[in-house]
Write a protein that holds these residues in place. Structure first.
Motif, PDB file in Angstrom:
ATOM      1  N   LEU A 252      12.940  12.900  -6.565  1.00 56.09           N
ATOM      2  CA  LEU A 252      12.020  13.362  -5.352  1.00 56.09           C
ATOM      3  C   LEU A 252      11.360  12.274  -4.746  1.00 56.09           C
ATOM      4  O   LEU A 252      11.195  11.688  -3.841  1.00 56.09           O
ATOM      5  CB  LEU A 252      11.441  14.620  -5.424  1.00 56.09           C
ATOM      6  CG  LEU A 252      10.640  14.683  -3.896  1.00 56.09           C
ATOM      7  CD1 LEU A 252      11.111  15.111  -3.009  1.00 56.09           C
ATOM      8  CD2 LEU A 252       9.802  15.969  -4.239  1.00 56.09           C
ATOM      9  N   LEU A 253      10.608  12.282  -5.478  1.00 59.16           N
ATOM     10  CA  LEU A 253       9.201  10.543  -5.794  1.00 59.16           C
ATOM     11  C   LEU A 253       9.994   9.556  -5.116  1.00 59.16           C
ATOM     12  O   LEU A 253       9.548   8.438  -3.943  1.00 59.16           O
ATOM     13  CB  LEU A 253       9.027  10.438  -6.671  1.00 59.16           C
ATOM     14  CG  LEU A 253       7.859  11.122  -7.010  1.00 59.16           C
ATOM     15  CD1 LEU A 253       6.692  11.105  -7.961  1.00 59.16           C
ATOM     16  CD2 LEU A 253       6.644  11.384  -5.747  1.00 59.16           C
ATOM     17  N   GLY A 254      11.563   9.134  -5.663  1.00 60.76           N
ATOM     18  CA  GLY A 254      12.471   7.786  -5.285  1.00 60.76           C
ATOM     19  C   GLY A 254      12.756   7.825  -3.856  1.00 60.76           C
ATOM     20  O   GLY A 254      13.044   7.118  -2.926  1.00 60.76           O
TER      21      GLY A 254
ATOM     22  N   TYR B 179      11.864   5.705  -0.475  1.00 57.97           N
ATOM     23  CA  TYR B 179      12.595   4.910  -0.208  1.00 57.97           C
ATOM     24  C   TYR B 179      12.885   5.286   1.703  1.00 57.97           C
ATOM     25  O   TYR B 179      13.090   4.717   2.311  1.00 57.97           O
ATOM     26  CB  TYR B 179      13.966   5.380  -0.756  1.00 57.97           C
ATOM     27  CG  TYR B 179      15.394   4.736   0.141  1.00 57.97           C
ATOM     28  CD1 TYR B 179      15.488   3.641   0.448  1.00 57.97           C
ATOM     29  CD2 TYR B 179      16.014   5.544   1.054  1.00 57.97           C
ATOM     30  CE1 TYR B 179      17.021   3.124   0.922  1.00 57.97           C
ATOM     31  CE2 TYR B 179      17.087   4.976   1.609  1.00 57.97           C
ATOM     32  CZ  TYR B 179      17.667   3.675   1.863  1.00 57.97           C
ATOM     33  OH  TYR B 179      18.291   3.470   2.348  1.00 57.97           O
ATOM     34  N   LEU B 180      13.046   6.640   1.614  1.00 58.02           N
ATOM     35  CA  LEU B 180      12.849   7.324   3.241  1.00 58.02           C
ATOM     36  C   LEU B 180      11.609   6.806   4.057  1.00 58.02           C
ATOM     37  O   LEU B 180      11.331   5.547   5.138  1.00 58.02           O
ATOM     38  CB  LEU B 180      12.512   8.774   3.394  1.00 58.02           C
ATOM     39  CG  LEU B 180      14.372   9.227   2.761  1.00 58.02           C
ATOM     40  CD1 LEU B 180      14.211  11.225   2.943  1.00 58.02           C
ATOM     41  CD2 LEU B 180      15.084   8.697   3.751  1.00 58.02           C
ATOM     42  N   LEU B 181      10.448   6.442   2.847  1.00 53.55           N
ATOM     43  CA  LEU B 181       9.102   6.142   3.748  1.00 53.55           C
ATOM     44  C   LEU B 181       8.842   4.322   4.313  1.00 53.55           C
ATOM     45  O   LEU B 181       9.275   3.943   4.486  1.00 53.55           O
ATOM     46  CB  LEU B 181       8.187   6.675   2.168  1.00 53.55           C
ATOM     47  CG  LEU B 181       6.983   7.993   3.150  1.00 53.55           C
ATOM     48  CD1 LEU B 181       6.405   7.967   1.981  1.00 53.55           C
ATOM     49  CD2 LEU B 181       6.819   8.379   4.327  1.00 53.55           C
ATOM     50  N   ASN B 182       9.855   3.464   3.304  1.00 52.91           N
ATOM     51  CA  ASN B 182      10.329   2.189   3.209  1.00 52.91           C
ATOM     52  C   ASN B 182      11.089   2.449   4.058  1.00 52.91           C
ATOM     53  O   ASN B 182      10.546   0.850   5.208  1.00 52.91           O
ATOM     54  CB  ASN B 182      10.545   2.020   1.836  1.00 52.91           C
ATOM     55  CG  ASN B 182      10.182   0.155   1.878  1.00 52.91           C
ATOM     56  OD1 ASN B 182       9.612  -0.498   1.698  1.00 52.91           O
ATOM     57  ND2 ASN B 182      11.462  -0.577   1.843  1.00 52.91           N
ATOM     58  N   GLU B 183      11.522   2.714   4.375  1.00 49.93           N
ATOM     59  CA  GLU B 183      12.663   2.505   5.553  1.00 49.93           C
ATOM     60  C   GLU B 183      11.739   3.139   7.162  1.00 49.93           C
ATOM     61  O   GLU B 183      12.201   1.917   7.705  1.00 49.93           O
ATOM     62  CB  GLU B 183      14.087   3.091   5.266  1.00 49.93           C
ATOM     63  CG  GLU B 183      14.637   3.187   4.689  1.00 49.93           C
ATOM     64  CD  GLU B 183      15.820   1.765   4.740  1.00 49.93           C
ATOM     65  OE1 GLU B 183      15.770   1.289   5.853  1.00 49.93           O
ATOM     66  OE2 GLU B 183      15.686   0.497   4.297  1.00 49.93           O
TER      67      GLU B 183
ATOM     68  N   SER C  21       1.061  -1.410   0.463  1.00 51.20           N
ATOM     69  CA  SER C  21      -0.124   0.186  -0.141  1.00 51.20           C
ATOM     70  C   SER C  21       1.117   0.999   0.204  1.00 51.20           C
ATOM     71  O   SER C  21       0.591   2.047  -0.395  1.00 51.20           O
ATOM     72  CB  SER C  21      -0.797  -0.265   1.627  1.00 51.20           C
ATOM     73  OG  SER C  21      -1.568  -0.894   0.758  1.00 51.20           O
ATOM     74  N   LEU C  22       1.806   1.130   0.991  1.00 51.16           N
ATOM     75  CA  LEU C  22       2.976   2.220   1.014  1.00 51.16           C
ATOM     76  C   LEU C  22       3.380   2.900  -0.223  1.00 51.16           C
ATOM     77  O   LEU C  22       3.455   3.963  -1.240  1.00 51.16           O
ATOM     78  CB  LEU C  22       3.813   2.122   1.570  1.00 51.16           C
ATOM     79  CG  LEU C  22       5.052   3.301   2.064  1.00 51.16           C
ATOM     80  CD1 LEU C  22       4.825   3.995   2.700  1.00 51.16           C
ATOM     81  CD2 LEU C  22       6.356   3.040   2.792  1.00 51.16           C
ATOM     82  N   SER C  23       4.248   1.779  -1.317  1.00 54.35           N
ATOM     83  CA  SER C  23       4.009   2.262  -2.963  1.00 54.35           C
ATOM     84  C   SER C  23       3.415   2.600  -3.246  1.00 54.35           C
ATOM     85  O   SER C  23       3.340   3.403  -4.226  1.00 54.35           O
ATOM     86  CB  SER C  23       4.681   0.281  -3.540  1.00 54.35           C
ATOM     87  OG  SER C  23       4.265  -0.030  -3.451  1.00 54.35           O
ATOM     88  N   LEU C  24       1.864   2.219  -3.612  1.00 58.76           N
ATOM     89  CA  LEU C  24       0.972   2.356  -4.091  1.00 58.76           C
ATOM     90  C   LEU C  24       0.302   3.932  -3.790  1.00 58.76           C
ATOM     91  O   LEU C  24       0.460   4.910  -4.718  1.00 58.76           O
ATOM     92  CB  LEU C  24      -0.372   1.478  -4.054  1.00 58.76           C
ATOM     93  CG  LEU C  24      -0.392   0.154  -4.609  1.00 58.76           C
ATOM     94  CD1 LEU C  24      -1.254  -1.379  -4.071  1.00 58.76           C
ATOM     95  CD2 LEU C  24      -0.285   0.463  -6.654  1.00 58.76           C
ATOM     96  N   SER C  25       0.562   4.299  -2.771  1.00 58.93           N
ATOM     97  CA  SER C  25       0.156   5.213  -2.524  1.00 58.93           C
ATOM     98  C   SER C  25       0.454   6.352  -2.808  1.00 58.93           C
ATOM     99  O   SER C  25       0.083   7.450  -3.295  1.00 58.93           O
ATOM    100  CB  SER C  25       0.350   5.580  -0.688  1.00 58.93           C
ATOM    101  OG  SER C  25       2.095   5.713   0.112  1.00 58.93           O
ATOM    102  N   LEU C  26       2.244   6.525  -3.110  1.00 56.60           N
ATOM    103  CA  LEU C  26       3.052   7.206  -4.165  1.00 56.60           C
ATOM    104  C   LEU C  26       2.391   7.350  -5.196  1.00 56.60           C
ATOM    105  O   LEU C  26       2.062   9.002  -5.875  1.00 56.60           O
ATOM    106  CB  LEU C  26       4.422   7.000  -4.079  1.00 56.60           C
ATOM    107  CG  LEU C  26       5.117   7.284  -2.525  1.00 56.60           C
ATOM    108  CD1 LEU C  26       6.214   6.513  -2.310  1.00 56.60           C
ATOM    109  CD2 LEU C  26       4.748   9.015  -1.976  1.00 56.60           C
ATOM    110  N   ILE C  27       2.086   6.201  -5.805  1.00 56.39           N
ATOM    111  CA  ILE C  27       1.760   6.229  -7.831  1.00 56.39           C
ATOM    112  C   ILE C  27       0.433   7.395  -7.084  1.00 56.39           C
ATOM    113  O   ILE C  27      -0.175   8.024  -8.024  1.00 56.39           O
ATOM    114  CB  ILE C  27       1.750   4.639  -7.955  1.00 56.39           C
ATOM    115  CG1 ILE C  27       2.914   4.367  -7.837  1.00 56.39           C
ATOM    116  CG2 ILE C  27       1.052   4.469  -9.417  1.00 56.39           C
ATOM    117  CD1 ILE C  27       2.872   3.107  -8.401  1.00 56.39           C
ATOM    118  N   LEU C  28      -1.183   6.777  -6.336  1.00 59.90           N
ATOM    119  CA  LEU C  28      -1.907   6.946  -6.314  1.00 59.90           C
ATOM    120  C   LEU C  28      -2.299   9.023  -6.130  1.00 59.90           C
ATOM    121  O   LEU C  28      -2.577   9.128  -6.717  1.00 59.90           O
ATOM    122  CB  LEU C  28      -2.612   6.333  -5.334  1.00 59.90           C
ATOM    123  CG  LEU C  28      -3.399   4.545  -5.789  1.00 59.90           C
ATOM    124  CD1 LEU C  28      -3.877   4.584  -4.863  1.00 59.90           C
ATOM    125  CD2 LEU C  28      -3.762   4.983  -7.037  1.00 59.90           C
TER     126      LEU C  28
END
Length: 264
Positions: A234-236, A240-244, A192-199
């Motif tokens: 910036l999105l990348g 990365y930071l949110l995933n960490e 969901s975290l990765s999807l949230s940035l895309i959405l």
């Protein structure tokens, strides 16, 4: 243990080598579509991170676009979690109800979020509510479905033991069912975290007046490729930071679940 402490080094060496190759290739190609990494970093610094120390070096453009985007991401994920986690636990412990609802859940889950954008625009109009609704609709399913699987996987022997010790229903939920569901729920959180940035970017491209997606739209319309690549980089970095951050939270919450490794 020394190798484990230094295991981060090769990852950064690969990253630096990749950036160096990118710099050399773009310097030789001189393509207007692919600016040099040095130009991208300089643009990011002046645009977003050259503010005063009192504002954590964030510029007005950063606080006016990056922070609203992060706010939408966190709000969407919070609402998706508030819906998916308790509902997933309830359905995971009710196989009969899950069997009846599963066709409906799978049907709604299969709906592309893009096709729901007109519906959200009609319901919420253009703005933050529509953007958050888009994030919620796309991110709730990994959390919900993974939590259902986790809650359904509770060991029956443990439940019978808990009943033998006369634990109440809420005690069984708190001490058996929720801990059993959390490992798979965190797997859903990562998706969901990765999807949230895309959405978030998609929703802000539709008709937002601020945000990273809004800046990306402006860069595309003005054919400013350096700004466009700056938003992509910036999105990348944010991803990365949110995933960490999520990985650290998972290690903290599920410390009991991670096997202890003896120090060498």
């Amino acid at each position: 243990m020394r190798w484990q402490r230094l295991s981060w080094a090769p990852r950064w060496v690969v990253l630096v080598a990749g950036i160096a190759c990118w710099q050399l290739w773009t310097a030789a190609a001189r393509s207007s579509f692919f600016p040099q990494p040095s130009a991208i970093v300089a643009r990011m610094y002046h645009l977003w991170f050259s503010g005063p120390a009192a504002h954590l070096f964030l510029t007005a453009d950063a606080t006016g676009n990056i922070l609203p985007s992060l706010g939408r991401v966190f709000a969407g994920l919070a609402i998706a979690t508030a819906i998916g986690l308790p509902l997933g636990i309830a359905l995971g412990r009710s196989p009969a109800v899950t069997a009846y609802l599963n066709p409906l859940l799978q049907f709604v889950r299969a709906l592309p979020v893009v096709t729901m954008a007109p519906v959200f625009i009609v319901l919420f109009k253009l703005g933050t509510q529509m953007e958050i609704a888009t994030i919620v609709f796309g991110t709730v399913w990994p959390i919900l479905l993974n939590t259902i699987d986790g809650a359904a996987s509770v060991d029956p022997v443990q439940l019978e033991t808990a009943r033998a010790f006369r634990m109440t229903r809420w005690q069984r939920v708190a001490w058996l069912i929720v801990p059993a569901a959390l490992p798979k729920a965190f797997a859903g959180f990562r998706l969901s975290l990765s999807l949230s940035l895309i959405l978030m970017v998609f929703a802000e491209l539709v008709g937002s007046t601020d945000g990273i997606g809004y800046e990306m739209s402006n860069a595309t319309n003005s054919f400013d490729m350096t700004l466009l690549w700056s938003t992509i980089v910036l999105l990348g970095i944010l991803g990365y930071l949110l995933n960490e951050l999520l990985a650290g939270t998972e290690r903290l919450v599920l410390s009991w679940h991670t096997p202890h490794r003896e120090r060498e």
